[in-house]
Design a protein around this motif. Structure first.
Motif, PDB file in Angstrom:
ATOM      1  N   GLN A  28      -3.238  -6.415   1.805  1.00 18.76           N
ATOM      2  CA  GLN A  28      -2.499  -5.884   2.938  1.00 18.76           C
ATOM      3  C   GLN A  28      -3.030  -4.494   3.295  1.00 18.76           C
ATOM      4  O   GLN A  28      -3.495  -3.767   2.423  1.00 18.76           O
ATOM      5  CB  GLN A  28      -1.003  -5.773   2.612  1.00 18.76           C
ATOM      6  CG  GLN A  28      -0.343  -7.078   2.220  1.00 18.76           C
ATOM      7  CD  GLN A  28      -0.158  -8.022   3.376  1.00 18.76           C
ATOM      8  OE1 GLN A  28      -0.031  -7.589   4.522  1.00 18.76           O
ATOM      9  NE2 GLN A  28      -0.128  -9.324   3.103  1.00 18.76           N
ATOM     10  N   PHE A  29      -2.940  -4.129   4.562  1.00 19.62           N
ATOM     11  CA  PHE A  29      -3.279  -2.774   4.953  1.00 19.62           C
ATOM     12  C   PHE A  29      -2.182  -1.810   4.504  1.00 19.62           C
ATOM     13  O   PHE A  29      -0.991  -2.121   4.583  1.00 19.62           O
ATOM     14  CB  PHE A  29      -3.437  -2.663   6.475  1.00 19.62           C
ATOM     15  CG  PHE A  29      -4.791  -3.041   6.978  1.00 19.62           C
ATOM     16  CD1 PHE A  29      -5.858  -2.163   6.865  1.00 19.62           C
ATOM     17  CD2 PHE A  29      -5.006  -4.284   7.558  1.00 19.62           C
ATOM     18  CE1 PHE A  29      -7.125  -2.505   7.334  1.00 19.62           C
ATOM     19  CE2 PHE A  29      -6.263  -4.638   8.031  1.00 19.62           C
ATOM     20  CZ  PHE A  29      -7.323  -3.758   7.918  1.00 19.62           C
ATOM     21  N   VAL A  30      -2.602  -0.645   4.022  1.00 18.77           N
ATOM     22  CA  VAL A  30      -1.672   0.429   3.687  1.00 18.77           C
ATOM     23  C   VAL A  30      -2.092   1.667   4.466  1.00 18.77           C
ATOM     24  O   VAL A  30      -3.278   1.872   4.752  1.00 18.77           O
ATOM     25  CB  VAL A  30      -1.653   0.733   2.172  1.00 18.77           C
ATOM     26  CG1 VAL A  30      -1.180  -0.476   1.385  1.00 18.77           C
ATOM     27  CG2 VAL A  30      -3.018   1.172   1.672  1.00 18.77           C
ATOM     28  N   ASP A  31      -1.137   2.498   4.827  1.00 22.28           N
ATOM     29  CA  ASP A  31      -1.423   3.721   5.559  1.00 22.28           C
ATOM     30  C   ASP A  31      -1.950   4.793   4.612  1.00 22.28           C
ATOM     31  O   ASP A  31      -1.307   5.112   3.609  1.00 22.28           O
ATOM     32  CB  ASP A  31      -0.169   4.239   6.257  1.00 22.28           C
ATOM     33  CG  ASP A  31       0.267   3.353   7.407  1.00 22.28           C
ATOM     34  OD1 ASP A  31      -0.611   2.753   8.059  1.00 22.28           O
ATOM     35  OD2 ASP A  31       1.487   3.259   7.659  1.00 22.28           O
ATOM     36  N   ASN A  76     -14.355  -2.009  -2.779  1.00 21.79           N
ATOM     37  CA  ASN A  76     -14.449  -2.965  -1.681  1.00 21.79           C
ATOM     38  C   ASN A  76     -13.193  -2.855  -0.822  1.00 21.79           C
ATOM     39  O   ASN A  76     -12.074  -2.909  -1.345  1.00 21.79           O
ATOM     40  CB  ASN A  76     -14.597  -4.392  -2.214  1.00 21.79           C
ATOM     41  CG  ASN A  76     -15.919  -4.598  -2.950  1.00 21.79           C
ATOM     42  OD1 ASN A  76     -16.875  -3.844  -2.739  1.00 21.79           O
ATOM     43  ND2 ASN A  76     -15.984  -5.602  -3.797  1.00 21.79           N
ATOM     44  N   PHE A  77     -13.375  -2.735   0.482  1.00 18.70           N
ATOM     45  CA  PHE A  77     -12.222  -2.470   1.340  1.00 18.70           C
ATOM     46  C   PHE A  77     -12.558  -2.674   2.814  1.00 18.70           C
ATOM     47  O   PHE A  77     -13.724  -2.796   3.202  1.00 18.70           O
ATOM     48  CB  PHE A  77     -11.720  -1.033   1.139  1.00 18.70           C
ATOM     49  CG  PHE A  77     -12.766   0.015   1.398  1.00 18.70           C
ATOM     50  CD1 PHE A  77     -12.994   0.508   2.674  1.00 18.70           C
ATOM     51  CD2 PHE A  77     -13.550   0.507   0.364  1.00 18.70           C
ATOM     52  CE1 PHE A  77     -13.959   1.465   2.922  1.00 18.70           C
ATOM     53  CE2 PHE A  77     -14.518   1.468   0.592  1.00 18.70           C
ATOM     54  CZ  PHE A  77     -14.732   1.951   1.875  1.00 18.70           C
ATOM     55  N   VAL A  78     -11.504  -2.677   3.629  1.00 19.25           N
ATOM     56  CA  VAL A  78     -11.617  -2.586   5.081  1.00 19.25           C
ATOM     57  C   VAL A  78     -10.872  -1.329   5.500  1.00 19.25           C
ATOM     58  O   VAL A  78      -9.694  -1.163   5.182  1.00 19.25           O
ATOM     59  CB  VAL A  78     -11.006  -3.812   5.785  1.00 19.25           C
ATOM     60  CG1 VAL A  78     -11.153  -3.674   7.300  1.00 19.25           C
ATOM     61  CG2 VAL A  78     -11.663  -5.104   5.305  1.00 19.25           C
ATOM     62  N   LEU A  79     -11.558  -0.431   6.188  1.00 17.60           N
ATOM     63  CA  LEU A  79     -10.973   0.819   6.657  1.00 17.60           C
ATOM     64  C   LEU A  79     -10.845   0.781   8.170  1.00 17.60           C
ATOM     65  O   LEU A  79     -11.813   0.499   8.876  1.00 17.60           O
ATOM     66  CB  LEU A  79     -11.845   2.009   6.253  1.00 17.60           C
ATOM     67  CG  LEU A  79     -11.470   3.369   6.855  1.00 17.60           C
ATOM     68  CD1 LEU A  79     -10.133   3.857   6.317  1.00 17.60           C
ATOM     69  CD2 LEU A  79     -12.572   4.402   6.599  1.00 17.60           C
ATOM     70  N   HIS A  80      -9.640   1.089   8.656  1.00 14.74           N
ATOM     71  CA  HIS A  80      -9.402   1.249  10.093  1.00 14.74           C
ATOM     72  C   HIS A  80      -9.085   2.721  10.337  1.00 14.74           C
ATOM     73  O   HIS A  80      -8.204   3.288   9.691  1.00 14.74           O
ATOM     74  CB  HIS A  80      -8.220   0.374  10.543  1.00 14.74           C
ATOM     75  CG  HIS A  80      -7.845   0.577  11.983  1.00 14.74           C
ATOM     76  ND1 HIS A  80      -8.355  -0.203  13.003  1.00 14.74           N
ATOM     77  CD2 HIS A  80      -7.006   1.466  12.582  1.00 14.74           C
ATOM     78  CE1 HIS A  80      -7.850   0.198  14.157  1.00 14.74           C
ATOM     79  NE2 HIS A  80      -7.033   1.223  13.934  1.00 14.74           N
ATOM     80  N   ILE A  81      -9.803   3.349  11.263  1.00 17.31           N
ATOM     81  CA  ILE A  81      -9.571   4.766  11.552  1.00 17.31           C
ATOM     82  C   ILE A  81      -9.819   5.030  13.034  1.00 17.31           C
ATOM     83  O   ILE A  81     -10.789   4.516  13.609  1.00 17.31           O
ATOM     84  CB  ILE A  81     -10.463   5.661  10.662  1.00 17.31           C
ATOM     85  CG1 ILE A  81     -10.147   7.143  10.886  1.00 17.31           C
ATOM     86  CG2 ILE A  81     -11.939   5.367  10.861  1.00 17.31           C
ATOM     87  CD1 ILE A  81     -10.787   8.059   9.849  1.00 17.31           C
TER      88      ILE A  81
END
Length: 232
Positions: A28-31, A76-81
């Motif tokens: 899940q995405f976390v802030d 390993n990750f997906v970053l949204h910025i």
């Protein structure tokens, strides 16, 4: 030998083995930025007033040059910025897989830099009568301070975006960074346009860069993925 039944459900996998059950939650995405304060971030080598929060935005003054890092390291990750420059030719970026140990000369750390430059940067940085290539500002990816990579779209040792999608100062830009096992793919404003592979460094902190100009950030979110084959 016990029989194992695996049932795939929305939001996870339930594996039944005898009387035992294991539930694996879906990533899940976390802030990483809560919109209220700097909780979750560590000032590495900038001033107390370099970073501040106003109206739900993370504001960087750009002075002095340096970074602020995440509390945790990520592999390993997906970053949204999302980011927006305020000044002509503004310079900033996010460092991925960094040790967050700044060089004494540049004040910037190692890692893979995901470049964030305002479109007028090339006009304002003419050197010896030569204007830098416009590709420089559209989300270049490159290893810094000893980190080596193989660029998807080579411009020397850097990788340049195959399409220019960055927006000018006063407008928001969205980066989605997928980082897995030494491979990084970058989406600029909803389209994947750049990447690197075979990074010599595959785990570390995220670092936000202060480099001389005011920049605003918002909606910084990360989805942590399972560790990779490089993990002991």
């Amino acid at each position: 030998m016990k029989r194992v039944a695996v049932v795939t459900l929305v939001g996870g996998i339930v594996a039944f083995a005898g009387t035992h059950a294991m539930v694996a939650s879906a990533p899940q995405f976390v802030d990483l930025f809560n919109g209220r304060n700097l909780k979750g971030w560590v000032n590495v080598n900038t001033a107390e007033d370099t970073w501040r929060v106003k109206d739900g935005l993370l504001i960087c003054s750009g002075h002095p040059i340096g970074v602020m890092r995440s509390e945790k390291q990520y592999e390993n990750f997906v970053l949204h910025i999302e980011w927006m420059h305020i000044e002509p030719g503004g310079n900033s970026g996010v460092f991925v897989w960094s040790t967050a140990q700044p060089s004494p000369t540049t004040r910037l750390p190692d890692g893979i830099e995901v470049q964030m430059l305002e479109l007028d940067w090339v006009k304002l940085n003419t050197r010896d009568g030569r204007t830098p290539p416009l590709a420089y500002v559209h989300g270049e990816l490159f290893g810094v301070n000893g980190v080596k990579t193989v660029p998807d779209n080579p411009r020397g040792e850097r990788s340049m975006s195959v399409e220019n999608r960055a927006r000018p100062r006063g407008e928001w830009n969205t980066y989605d960074v997928v980082a897995v096992d030494g491979v990084i793919k970058l989406s600029v404003n909803d389209k994947f346009v750049n990447g690197i592979s075979r990074s010599s460094q595959k785990k570390g902190y995220l670092c936000l860069e202060s480099e001389g100009a005011e920049i605003h950030f918002r909606n910084i979110r990360l989805m942590e993925l399972p560790p990779g084959v490089q993990t002991p």
